[in-house]
Design an enzyme around this catalytic site. Structure first.
Site, short mmCIF file in Angstrom:
data_model
loop_
_atom_site.label_atom_id
_atom_site.label_comp_id
_atom_site.label_asym_id
_atom_site.label_seq_id
_atom_site.Cartn_x
_atom_site.Cartn_y
_atom_site.Cartn_z
N ASP A 294 3.26 3.68 -3.60
CA ASP A 294 3.90 2.66 -2.79
C ASP A 294 5.29 2.45 -3.39
O ASP A 294 5.54 2.79 -4.55
CB ASP A 294 3.10 1.35 -2.75
CG ASP A 294 3.50 0.50 -1.54
OD1 ASP A 294 4.56 0.78 -0.94
OD2 ASP A 294 2.78 -0.45 -1.19
C1 BGC Z 1 4.84 -1.31 1.57
C2 BGC Z 1 4.37 -0.03 2.21
C3 BGC Z 1 5.52 0.61 2.95
C4 BGC Z 1 6.65 0.84 1.97
C5 BGC Z 1 7.86 1.49 2.58
C6 BGC Z 1 6.09 -1.11 0.74
O1 BGC Z 1 6.59 -2.34 0.36
O2 BGC Z 1 3.81 -1.86 0.78
O3 BGC Z 1 3.30 -0.28 3.07
O4 BGC Z 1 5.10 1.77 3.56
O5 BGC Z 1 7.07 -0.40 1.43
O6 BGC Z 1 8.49 0.64 3.46
#
Ligand code: BGC
Length: 763
Positions: A294
């Site tokens: 993530d």
């Molecule tokens: C989120 C993800 C997301 C990523 C990219 C993160 O903060 O938890 O679900 O895909 O950002 O935007």
């Protein structure tokens, strides 16, 4: 390369030796020259052919062969460069070899707008406004895997068209409390329902040569303290509740990538968690795709190298609120990794495994021959979005058949509430969308009933869709209520369109809700409206259960989720009766927050004490808890009304007893006893009569959405594999199916069992 020139040298020496017998010196030299030139030409030609037609570029070759060859041609630097981001959403390919970059994008409800290279903010393109599909809670409420396939196919086409080869979604974290700010992005409280819905979504997306990235693996069940919370949960709850949907996505859906979560599990960060990623995912489940972190979820080179991560994204950001400060070359899996490889601290074999997975993903997507071109904002996508929304809307209460409201029935319909006009696709965090269009509830209702019959008043106001800022509402709530009451008292009926929205502390990433109550004075508003007009119904937009102090006083309640681009049309079709509602709740609506299992155990169980959190309710999540503890929720899991009625016949099975490897074939009659066409998601729950461990009173093991004309009777058939009645045995660390009696129930919801049959399992 070196091998080849060594061989050439050897062959040439041999030839020199062979011709040394020839008569004249001149002839000898000539012959040698001819043979040398010939050989060199041959080698050059061979290399040319190889360069022009390398195996890894040949789409007809098996992927593993292509991966092997590409890997063998790469330098150490090129390999490391593939393992970390090069921009906010992309990572490097190998330009020298013509291997393209990886381009990811959120997910999971539409394709996020283009952002700057190293900023979260929109880059201002004019051709990236997408179709918004309904939130995944709504999809799950359809109880219809075909809808999940349509959803995946359509969103995959949009991702493909926008040249993304990884879609950051779907999300399948289990709904554990009604406060989790991201529940709307997930598929509810039941592992079986989530599993059945996620598999077709994955397949639909990947048909387009776009990889899904199933998120957030695992135990990411809250947003509060999401970067640090350290979850302790039993193996049993882990395997029975929190992992099945991920497992199904990997093993049945064949997901090509998965996203590690921000939180920790048993002390280790989940983006590099040896137990979750190496043991369970890669070893036990044989996952051959890419583990992507993530954004900002990586914390150590050592752990990232060894504990199962393949691709590091978003480091030095906290996911949403900050832009990168450290250069991409200083990511944990960039220069620090390269240095460690060069000094011999890390093995190239481990690096090769990561790169192999990334190459495999590229060959499966961008470099695949069967990659269609995709479509963007097509009429078919609008149609899919509308149908999913219509199938997911849940009718929770409908006294005196308040709904449907046929066109022309009433002169004046009062529509009250901010959500009737507010964009519900903007906000919420990373799933926020820039859309080509969004039909608001008000627009949909005006289109359906005509503008002369609809009168609108805002009733409450929530503030901007501003991420991470508490919204201060300055406008006088009383005056808004007053204006709404004025409108309501002169109307035939009142439709309140409210609920939550995508603001910080509502249904939004980065923080949880602080209570189950509706904000912005909505409860006050509803009771004020009820004072002047009893014919009031509430339509809720939310991805979470909310408290309903007015539940007994309003005539009807509709759970309207976040419905995407076609929201207003779908809602108006259902309210007017053009579409008969058939959605069922994918999570329970408790009467009060304390009735929720996790919350009932106090802070240590939610949101944690310090960084520690223990999932004390263990396997008793959602209806498993309400059932076992005999707590009646407002609305149970699996519940939803229709404008028609259904009658269930007695459940029967093909046999009385089964061995572990057999399949239970069950059937029962289902009759549409009403006057109109409708659909019902029939459910089958199973309980074990006597077990050696605590088991939930019953668990969902099969369901089928059945479509029936008025008066029609169908024989509903379903299958359950006997082995799926097992529990996870912590002593043996494996699934155990105990012999004995099991009861199968056919049901219209988890609290509406129709009949049962007892079977015997012999294992
Ligand atoms: C989120 C993800 C997301 C990523 C990219 C993160 O903060 O938890 O679900 O895909 O950002 O935007």
């Amino acid at each position: 390369m070196f091998g080849e020139s060594k061989n050439t040298f050897y062959i040439c020496t041999e030839i020199t030796y062979c011709v040394s017998d020839t008569k004249s010196k001149y002839e000898k030299m000539r012959l040698i020259r001819i043979v040398y030139v010939g050989l060199i030409c041959l080698i050059l030609a061979f290399n040319q052919v190889k360069a022009q037609n390398p195996i890894y570029l040949d789409v007809n070759q098996p992927i593993e062969k292509r991966v092997d060859q590409a890997l063998s041609l790469m330098t150490l630097e090129e390999k490391v460069a593939m393992c970390h981001a090069q921009s906010k959403f992309s990572s490097r390919g190998v330009p020298r070899l013509g291997i393209p970059e990886v381009w990811t994008d959120d997910g999971p409800h539409g394709i996020r707008e283009e952002v700057y290279w190293d900023k979260w903010s929109g880059a201002g393109w004019t051709n990236d406004s997408c179709t918004a599909f309904p939130a995944l809670t709504c999809l799950s409420a359809s109880f219809n895997p075909q809808m999940a396939l349509n959803y995946g196919k359509a969103i995959g086409e949009e991702a493909r068209y926008r040249n993304k080869n990884v879609l950051l979604g779907p999300g399948v974290n289990i709904y554990r409390t009604p406060l989790n700010g991201r529940n709307f992005e997930y598929m509810g409280e039941d592992p079986y329902l989530s599993s059945r819905m996620v598999v077709p979504y994955v397949k639909g997306v990947q048909q387009n040569g776009v990889a899904v990235c199933v998120k957030h693996f695992a135990l990411n069940n809250q947003e509060d303290n999401r970067m640090a919370v350290n979850v302790q949960v039993s193996d049993r709850a882990l395997y029975e509740i929190y992992l099945p949907a991920f497992k199904a996505a990997v093993q049945e859906g064949k997901a090509w990538s998965i996203m590690g979560s921000y939180n920790r599990f048993r002390g280790e960060n989940n983006c590099h968690n040896d137990f979750l990623l190496n043991k369970i995912l890669k070893n036990d489940w044989k996952f051959d795709g890419v583990v992507i972190s993530d954004w900002g979820g990586v914390h150590s080179t050592d752990e990232a190298v060894k504990n199962g991560l393949d691709l590091e994204m978003g480091t030095s950001t906290n996911g949403l609120t900050t832009d990168g400060t450290a250069p991409y070359s200083e990511y944990f899996l960039a220069n620090p990794y390269l240095r460690g490889l060069k000094s011999g601290k890390y093995s190239e074999t481990m690096l090769n495994d990561k790169v192999r997975r990334i190459l495999r993903l590229i060959f499966r997507t961008t470099m695949s021959a069967d990659r269609p071109f995709g479509k963007f904002v097509s009429p078919e996508h609008s149609e899919a979005a509308r149908m999913i929304a219509e199938e997911g809307i849940v009718l929770l209460k409908n006294d005196k058949q308040f709904f449907p409201i046929p066109v022309g029935k009433y002169q004046k319909i009062a529509v009250i509430g901010e959500n009737a006009t507010r964009s519900l696709v903007i906000g919420g965090g990373s799933s926020s969308l820039k859309v080509a269009y969004e039909v608001s509830a008000l627009d949909g209702l005006i289109k359906k009933y005509g503008k002369d019959h609809i009168v609108y008043s805002k009733g409450y106001i929530s503030g901007d869709n501003d991420y991470n800022k508490e919204v201060s509402v300055k406008i006088n709530t009383d005056s808004l209520i007053h204006a709404a009451v004025e409108v309501a008292q002169h109307a035939d009926i009142v439709l309140v369109i409210g609920g939550l929205n995508k603001n910080h502390l509502q249904d939004s990433e980065g923080a949880d809700r602080k209570s189950m109550d509706l904000s912005f004075g909505q409860d006050e508003l509803i009771s004020a409206l009820l004072q002047v007009n009893k014919k009031t119904a509430v339509i809720l937009n939310s991805g979470n259960a909310v408290s309903m102090p007015w539940i007994n006083d309003v005539r009807a309640i509709v759970q309207g989720w976040y419905l995407g681009s076609e929201a207003g049309n779908a809602l108006a079709n259902v309210l007017s009766g053009e579409v008969n509602p058939s959605g069922k709740l994918p999570f329970s609506f408790p009467k009060k927050l304390d009735d929720n299992a996790a919350i009932s155990f106090g802070e240590i169980s939610y949101p944690g004490v310090g960084d520690n959190e223990v999932y004390k309710e263990d396997i008793l999540v959602g209806y498993r808890w309400f059932d076992t503890k005999k707590i009646t929720p407002f609305f149970p899991f699996g519940f939803g009304l229709s404008y028609t009625t259904f009658e269930y016949g007695k459940i029967t099975t093909d046999k009385k007893s089964y061995s572990a490897d057999e399949t239970i074939k069950l059937s029962f009659k289902l009759k549409n006893t009403g006057k109109i066409y409708g659909a019902d998601a029939a459910q089958v729950y199973v309980s074990q009569k006597i077990a050696s461990v605590v088991r939930p009173l019953k668990e969902l093991k099969a369901f089928k959405k059945c479509y029936l004309h008025a008066g029609e009777t169908q024989t509903v058939e379903m299958e359950i594999k006997a082995k799926d009645l097992a529990f996870y045995n912590e002593k043996t660390q494996s699934w155990t199916l105990e012999s004995g009696e099991f009861i199968l129930y056919n049901a219209a919801s988890s609290a509406d069992l129709k009949s049962n049959i007892s079977i015997q399992i012999n294992n």
